[in-house]
Write an enzyme that holds these catalytic residues in place. Structure first.
Site: not given
Ligand SMILES: *Cc1c(COP(=O)(O)O)cnc(C)c1O
Length: 399
Positions: A97, A119, A385
């Site tokens: 991310k 968010e 990931s």
């Protein structure tokens, strides 16, 4: 809805933000100026050599890129093919991310923004956003459903320690969808000085394309690293889990127009596709509009968004990004629905076989390997990931 792949199909986004019949920018009038400012400037900003130099430098020195491409020997032996793991779990903050939040904060700076709003559901994107705001000295406000704040307390504490203000979203189901609404409202009320960092390849155009481009460093590195190791740039398969779809978009990006590379996306089937407790979007969903783009989403007969369920907080989303809806629609991607049980077993399996504890999201990608009909000559790259530290209590409850 599966149709045959036309030879000329391109997987690049159009000017208006469409991938086939999915994408676009379906937004309230009030949001138009913000989204339009971003649309007009993002490609220009990203093409600027000074921007690229700063982005690359931070990916190297702050995130720790390139991340390794690791030949998983014991896993390979078990599944009967050659399996490489793309180690996004080794990125700073523990997942892919941060590639996107670094890119977006540099865009925000060039747009002259002073404040970041985001968010978060499980808190992973909130932490990655709070991290880059601390790095750049920008004010950071993260909206999070009040129920999620209780469930994910350690990430709330991390965000606060990084200097972010975490604001509870108390409306509706008090989870991700409501946090998204609050963040949007904040952006509408502060259009001049605030940038909204979306955490996946979702939302109105240009977000899905911008986020995919920032994450595409993953497939760029895979190509180079695989060539250095094997003399070929293209694996037979690239496998990634899909919540909104950002790690998958990044891992697929440079292979989209290589038909010899099968793109494998795994979604969370929760307690089972037909159990009523699932987040298997392509298996259960229909076309509709979610968070500003036309995509595939889980919905009731009258079009109300269905509450998703997955043991993994990062895959607990009722839609997928429009690029993935298009990959499904055209048959370019293979979509697998992986249950909680299968994912958890795959997580334990990798830990024991390779000494790597994956995030539960990531475990959904690993769980597809035995279902793919692999043969000994196949070369497979799995996008690892994220790491599983955040999931230890869930793993240990399961033992
Ligand atoms: C958030 C998250 C995901 C899901 O998000 P995508 O946008 O689909 O990549 C997957 N894996 C990890 C480790 C995450 O933190």
């Amino acid at each position: 809805m599966q149709s045959t792949l036309e030879p000329q199909t391109s997987f690049a986004v159009t000017d208006k933000g469409f991938y086939g019949r999915f994408g676009g920018a379906f937004i309230p009038e009030m949001l138009y100026p913000n989204v339009e400012e971003l649309r007009q400037s993002y490609l220009q900003i990203m093409a600027d050599p000074a921007f690229q130099a700063e982005f690359q430098q931070l990916l190297e020195d702050y995130v720790g890129r390139p991340t390794p491409l690791f030949l998983a020997r014991r896993l390979s032996e078990q599944v009967g093919a050659t399996v490489y793991l793309k180690r996004e779990d080794l990125c700073h903050t523990g997942a892919h991310k941060i590639n996107n939040t670094i890119g977006q904060i540099l865009v925000a700076q060039r747009l002259g923004k002073k404040r970041i709003v985001a968010e978060t559901g499980a808190g992973q994107h909130g932490v990655a956003t709070a991290t880059v705001c601390a790095l750049m000295g920008l004010e950071c406000i993260v909206y999070m459903g009040s129920i999620d704040m209780e469930r994910q307390k350690p990430n709330v504490d991390r965000m606060r320690m990084l200097g972010a203000e975490v604001r509870p979203a108390t409306s509706g189901s008090q989870t991700l969808k409501d946090a998204t609404n609050e963040a949007m409202r904040h952006w509408i009320n502060n259009p001049v000085d605030t940038h909204y960092i979306i955490g996946s390849v979702v939302g109105p155009h240009p977000y899905p394309d911008m986020v995919a481009r920032f994450q595409s460093v993953i497939s760029e590195e895979i190509r180079k690293q695989l060539f250095a190791k094997t003399g070929r740039e293209n694996p037979d398969y690239v496998v990634a889990c899909v919540g909104g779809g950002s790690n998958a978009a990044g891992a697929f990006y440079h292979f989209l127009n290589e038909p010899a590379v099968r793109l494998v996306a795994t979604e969370a089937a929760g307690l089972g596709v037909s159990s009523g407790h699932s987040a298997a979007t392509t298996a259960l969903g229909k076309p509709g509009v979610l968070h500003g783009s036309r995509t595939i989403l889980m919905q009731t007969e009258d079009g109300q968004v269905t509450e998703p369920y997955s043991i993994s907080a990062g895959l607990d989303y009722p839609g997928i990004g429009p690029l993935h809806a298009h990959l499904f629609d055209t048959g370019r991607g293979d979509f697998y629905a992986i249950t909680d049980d299968d994912a958890m077993q795959a997580g334990f399996n990798l830990s024991k076989l390779e000494g790597i504890i994956p995030a539960i999201e990531t475990a959904h990608a690993l769980a597809a390997l035995p279902k793919m009909g692999l043969t000994p000559t196949d070369v497979v790259v799995v996008c690892l990931s994220g790491r599983g530290d955040k999931d230890l209590s869930t793993y240990s409850k399961y033992l």
